[in-house]
Design a protein around this motif. Structure first.
Motif, PDB file in Angstrom:
ATOM      1  N   ASP A 268       1.018  -1.108  -0.070  1.00  0.00           N
ATOM      2  CA  ASP A 268      -0.018  -0.287   0.027  1.00  0.00           C
ATOM      3  C   ASP A 268       0.902   1.212   0.022  1.00  0.00           C
ATOM      4  O   ASP A 268       0.451   2.134  -0.776  1.00  0.00           O
ATOM      5  CB  ASP A 268      -0.720   0.113   1.105  1.00  0.00           C
ATOM      6  N   LEU A 269       1.969   1.063   0.960  1.00  0.00           N
ATOM      7  CA  LEU A 269       2.648   2.405   0.995  1.00  0.00           C
ATOM      8  C   LEU A 269       3.475   2.808  -0.415  1.00  0.00           C
ATOM      9  O   LEU A 269       3.625   3.785  -0.733  1.00  0.00           O
ATOM     10  CB  LEU A 269       3.867   2.169   2.237  1.00  0.00           C
ATOM     11  N   MET A 270       3.785   1.528  -1.039  1.00  0.00           N
ATOM     12  CA  MET A 270       4.569   1.823  -2.174  1.00  0.00           C
ATOM     13  C   MET A 270       3.664   2.470  -3.225  1.00  0.00           C
ATOM     14  O   MET A 270       4.176   3.597  -4.104  1.00  0.00           O
ATOM     15  CB  MET A 270       5.000   0.491  -2.986  1.00  0.00           C
ATOM     16  N   LYS A 271       2.350   2.047  -3.341  1.00  0.00           N
ATOM     17  CA  LYS A 271       1.298   2.839  -4.294  1.00  0.00           C
ATOM     18  C   LYS A 271       1.185   4.255  -3.786  1.00  0.00           C
ATOM     19  O   LYS A 271       1.178   5.096  -4.584  1.00  0.00           O
ATOM     20  CB  LYS A 271       0.073   2.235  -4.171  1.00  0.00           C
ATOM     21  N   LEU A 272       1.260   4.590  -2.442  1.00  0.00           N
ATOM     22  CA  LEU A 272       0.823   5.850  -1.920  1.00  0.00           C
ATOM     23  C   LEU A 272       2.343   6.617  -2.263  1.00  0.00           C
ATOM     24  O   LEU A 272       1.757   7.836  -2.738  1.00  0.00           O
ATOM     25  CB  LEU A 272       0.926   5.719  -0.455  1.00  0.00           C
ATOM     26  N   PHE A 273       3.444   6.126  -2.308  1.00  0.00           N
ATOM     27  CA  PHE A 273       4.584   6.671  -2.770  1.00  0.00           C
ATOM     28  C   PHE A 273       4.632   7.368  -3.876  1.00  0.00           C
ATOM     29  O   PHE A 273       4.568   8.441  -4.358  1.00  0.00           O
ATOM     30  CB  PHE A 273       5.868   5.984  -2.681  1.00  0.00           C
ATOM     31  N   GLU A 274       4.030   6.235  -4.994  1.00  0.00           N
ATOM     32  CA  GLU A 274       3.936   6.847  -6.437  1.00  0.00           C
ATOM     33  C   GLU A 274       3.141   7.865  -6.803  1.00  0.00           C
ATOM     34  O   GLU A 274       3.416   8.738  -7.540  1.00  0.00           O
ATOM     35  CB  GLU A 274       3.454   5.493  -6.966  1.00  0.00           C
ATOM     36  N   VAL A 275       1.918   8.142  -5.977  1.00  0.00           N
ATOM     37  CA  VAL A 275       0.858   9.313  -6.106  1.00  0.00           C
ATOM     38  C   VAL A 275       1.183  10.428  -5.436  1.00  0.00           C
ATOM     39  O   VAL A 275       0.604  11.297  -5.570  1.00  0.00           O
ATOM     40  CB  VAL A 275      -0.499   8.591  -6.067  1.00  0.00           C
ATOM     41  N   SER A 276       1.940  10.210  -4.384  1.00  0.00           N
ATOM     42  CA  SER A 276       2.228  11.394  -3.483  1.00  0.00           C
ATOM     43  C   SER A 276       3.588  11.841  -3.441  1.00  0.00           C
ATOM     44  O   SER A 276       4.111  13.101  -3.922  1.00  0.00           O
ATOM     45  CB  SER A 276       1.660  11.227  -2.143  1.00  0.00           C
ATOM     46  N   LEU A 277       4.676  10.964  -2.849  1.00  0.00           N
ATOM     47  CA  LEU A 277       5.983  11.546  -2.570  1.00  0.00           C
ATOM     48  C   LEU A 277       6.979  11.243  -3.663  1.00  0.00           C
ATOM     49  O   LEU A 277       8.030  11.905  -3.592  1.00  0.00           O
ATOM     50  CB  LEU A 277       6.332  10.818  -1.276  1.00  0.00           C
ATOM     51  N   SER A 278       6.522  10.528  -4.622  1.00  0.00           N
ATOM     52  CA  SER A 278       7.297  10.229  -5.716  1.00  0.00           C
ATOM     53  C   SER A 278       8.253  11.436  -6.329  1.00  0.00           C
ATOM     54  O   SER A 278       9.207  11.039  -6.706  1.00  0.00           O
ATOM     55  CB  SER A 278       6.776   9.711  -6.711  1.00  0.00           C
ATOM     56  N   ASN A 279       7.810  12.371  -6.235  1.00  0.00           N
ATOM     57  CA  ASN A 279       8.582  13.844  -6.921  1.00  0.00           C
ATOM     58  C   ASN A 279       9.458  14.310  -5.956  1.00  0.00           C
ATOM     59  O   ASN A 279      10.167  15.001  -6.256  1.00  0.00           O
ATOM     60  CB  ASN A 279       7.557  14.793  -7.381  1.00  0.00           C
ATOM     61  N   THR A 280       8.980  14.125  -4.871  1.00  0.00           N
ATOM     62  CA  THR A 280       9.829  14.761  -3.630  1.00  0.00           C
ATOM     63  C   THR A 280      10.687  13.931  -3.048  1.00  0.00           C
ATOM     64  O   THR A 280      12.144  14.063  -2.524  1.00  0.00           O
ATOM     65  CB  THR A 280       8.978  15.036  -2.320  1.00  0.00           C
ATOM     66  N   TRP A 281      10.166  12.698  -2.933  1.00  0.00           N
ATOM     67  CA  TRP A 281      11.509  11.687  -2.221  1.00  0.00           C
ATOM     68  C   TRP A 281      11.237  10.293  -2.821  1.00  0.00           C
ATOM     69  O   TRP A 281      10.393   9.383  -2.241  1.00  0.00           O
ATOM     70  CB  TRP A 281      10.999  11.602  -0.620  1.00  0.00           C
ATOM     71  N   PRO A 282      11.711  10.130  -4.069  1.00  0.00           N
ATOM     72  CA  PRO A 282      11.576   8.605  -4.891  1.00  0.00           C
ATOM     73  C   PRO A 282      12.037   7.519  -3.828  1.00  0.00           C
ATOM     74  O   PRO A 282      12.937   7.754  -2.956  1.00  0.00           O
ATOM     75  CB  PRO A 282      12.424   8.861  -5.927  1.00  0.00           C
ATOM     76  N   ALA A 283      11.553   6.459  -3.736  1.00  0.00           N
ATOM     77  CA  ALA A 283      11.919   5.337  -3.143  1.00  0.00           C
ATOM     78  C   ALA A 283      11.651   3.834  -3.904  1.00  0.00           C
ATOM     79  O   ALA A 283      10.617   4.038  -4.597  1.00  0.00           O
ATOM     80  CB  ALA A 283      11.237   5.289  -1.845  1.00  0.00           C
ATOM     81  N   THR A 284      12.374   2.873  -3.715  1.00  0.00           N
ATOM     82  CA  THR A 284      12.132   1.579  -4.347  1.00  0.00           C
ATOM     83  C   THR A 284      11.558   0.902  -3.486  1.00  0.00           C
ATOM     84  O   THR A 284      11.561   1.045  -2.023  1.00  0.00           O
ATOM     85  CB  THR A 284      13.479   1.180  -4.888  1.00  0.00           C
ATOM     86  N   GLN A 285      11.279  -0.238  -4.011  1.00  0.00           N
ATOM     87  CA  GLN A 285      10.285  -1.086  -3.329  1.00  0.00           C
ATOM     88  C   GLN A 285      11.330  -1.831  -2.067  1.00  0.00           C
ATOM     89  O   GLN A 285      10.899  -2.052  -1.146  1.00  0.00           O
ATOM     90  CB  GLN A 285       9.842  -2.265  -4.157  1.00  0.00           C
ATOM     91  N   SER A 286      12.628  -2.463  -2.608  1.00  0.00           N
ATOM     92  CA  SER A 286      13.400  -2.752  -1.628  1.00  0.00           C
ATOM     93  C   SER A 286      13.681  -2.061  -0.456  1.00  0.00           C
ATOM     94  O   SER A 286      13.823  -2.692   0.772  1.00  0.00           O
ATOM     95  CB  SER A 286      14.656  -3.108  -2.374  1.00  0.00           C
ATOM     96  N   GLN A 287      13.872  -0.832  -0.836  1.00  0.00           N
ATOM     97  CA  GLN A 287      14.289   0.111   0.266  1.00  0.00           C
ATOM     98  C   GLN A 287      13.165   0.153   1.365  1.00  0.00           C
ATOM     99  O   GLN A 287      13.318   0.390   2.364  1.00  0.00           O
ATOM    100  CB  GLN A 287      14.369   1.279  -0.485  1.00  0.00           C
ATOM    101  N   LEU A 288      12.017   0.459   0.771  1.00  0.00           N
ATOM    102  CA  LEU A 288      10.802   0.549   1.490  1.00  0.00           C
ATOM    103  C   LEU A 288      10.517  -0.697   2.442  1.00  0.00           C
ATOM    104  O   LEU A 288      10.216  -0.661   3.796  1.00  0.00           O
ATOM    105  CB  LEU A 288       9.625   0.652   0.617  1.00  0.00           C
ATOM    106  N   TYR A 289      10.556  -1.745   1.856  1.00  0.00           N
ATOM    107  CA  TYR A 289      10.541  -2.992   2.857  1.00  0.00           C
ATOM    108  C   TYR A 289      11.530  -3.153   3.938  1.00  0.00           C
ATOM    109  O   TYR A 289      11.315  -3.483   5.026  1.00  0.00           O
ATOM    110  CB  TYR A 289      10.353  -4.447   1.978  1.00  0.00           C
TER     111      TYR A 289
END
Lengths: 170, 170
Positions: A20-41
């Motif tokens: 869920d967070l990964m999807k949230l990242f994509e629609v909200s923070l991705s331009n400000t703070w990109p993150a990859t799935q590996s990193q997030l888990y």
DNA sequence: CATTGCATGTAACGCGTTACATGATTAT
DNA sequence: ATAATCATGTAACGCGTTACATGCAATG
């Protein structure tokens, strides 16, 4: 050390799984703070170890739902108010400018012209995003729009600078 | 992969030691591409292994003077014209904005107010640097002034955004 | 002779990226 | 059945930061 706080911040709006967070990242923070799935888990694991989040439910397919703990919320607030944002911003776009004497003036102007175009396109893209997120009354949408305005203003400023810079080269 | 090109770029203006380059970094690229001493020495070693720079002289105290090779100059030019600058810019200052709902409106306004101040001070600092580098006709000075103008415009835009954002919060 | 400046390096650690690996559930 | 989606993880590698380590040369 900010992905940690990005994750805490998203969880402060409600429980969610890594997915869920990964999807949230994509629609909200991705331009400000990109993150990859590996990193997030990996970060969620560390946050759980540190007691800043808890696994509050396990669902199908090994789904783990995380919720922020009171300690996590305290840490998030501390980070927002007591930790000075980093000033250093690396820009390889700007780094190239220092070395433009190594290519012909025509090419140098071409470089700056292209950067102006790219910034202009970026600004247009963000205008599009704005149309898309105009409604939305949740916290992330409200403050996301303020962040979006930042992106827009910076893109426009960058575009204007590049156009100005192009003219400086003779 | 840009420290490599930062070093090549500085060496394209003339031979220098790691120590010289470090000082050059401080007065020119430090705002655009910070680098530490460790990193620079390591990178010079790799550049020499790759044949993009040569050790052209050895001086007292183990000083090694490096010069860019024709291959190095080709690589620098290729990087400037053929490699697209990275778009992603991480900003932990902006990341905090997404989560301002987690602190009181007063504090949130305080946060933005402070950011406006910091940006204003940064702009003033850069104005000071401008006075300092007004002369200087070498390539790095000429293009450095164009880069400086970028910093100034972005700082001002950031300041204005933060002032605007502060007013959005009620 | 002591301080400052010149000069180069190594080691440990964390963050970020890319690629790989695995498997369950739902929808068509 | 099979494809798409959900869902979590591991491994390798590179870049960047911090701290440490060493020593020579010039200046006062």
């Amino acid at each position: 050390m900010s992905l940690r706080h990005a994750a805490l911040g998203l969880l402060s709006e409600g429980p969610a799984s890594g997915y869920d967070l990964m999807k949230l990242f994509e629609v909200s923070l991705s331009n400000t703070w990109p993150a990859t799935q590996s990193q997030l888990y990996a970060e969620l694991g560390k946050l759980a170890d540190a007691g800043l989040v808890d696994v509050v439910a396990e669902g199908p397919r090994g789904r783990k739902e995380y919720a922020i703990t009171p300690e996590g919320l305290t840490e998030l607030r501390r980070w927002i108010t007591d930790v000075e944002p980093a000033r250093a911003t690396r820009s390889d776009m700007l780094l190239r400018v220092f070395f433009l004497a190594q290519i012909s003036p025509e090419r140098a102007r071409g470089y700056l012209h292209r950067q102006a175009e790219l910034s202009g396109k970026e600004a247009e893209r963000l205008e599009g995003v704005r149309g898309f997120v105009e409604s939305g009354t949740d916290n992330l949408s409200v403050y996301g729009r303020i962040a979006l305005e930042y992106g827009l203003r910076i893109s426009r400023a960058q575009q204007e600078w590049a156009e100005w810079a192009e003219e400086q080269i003779r």
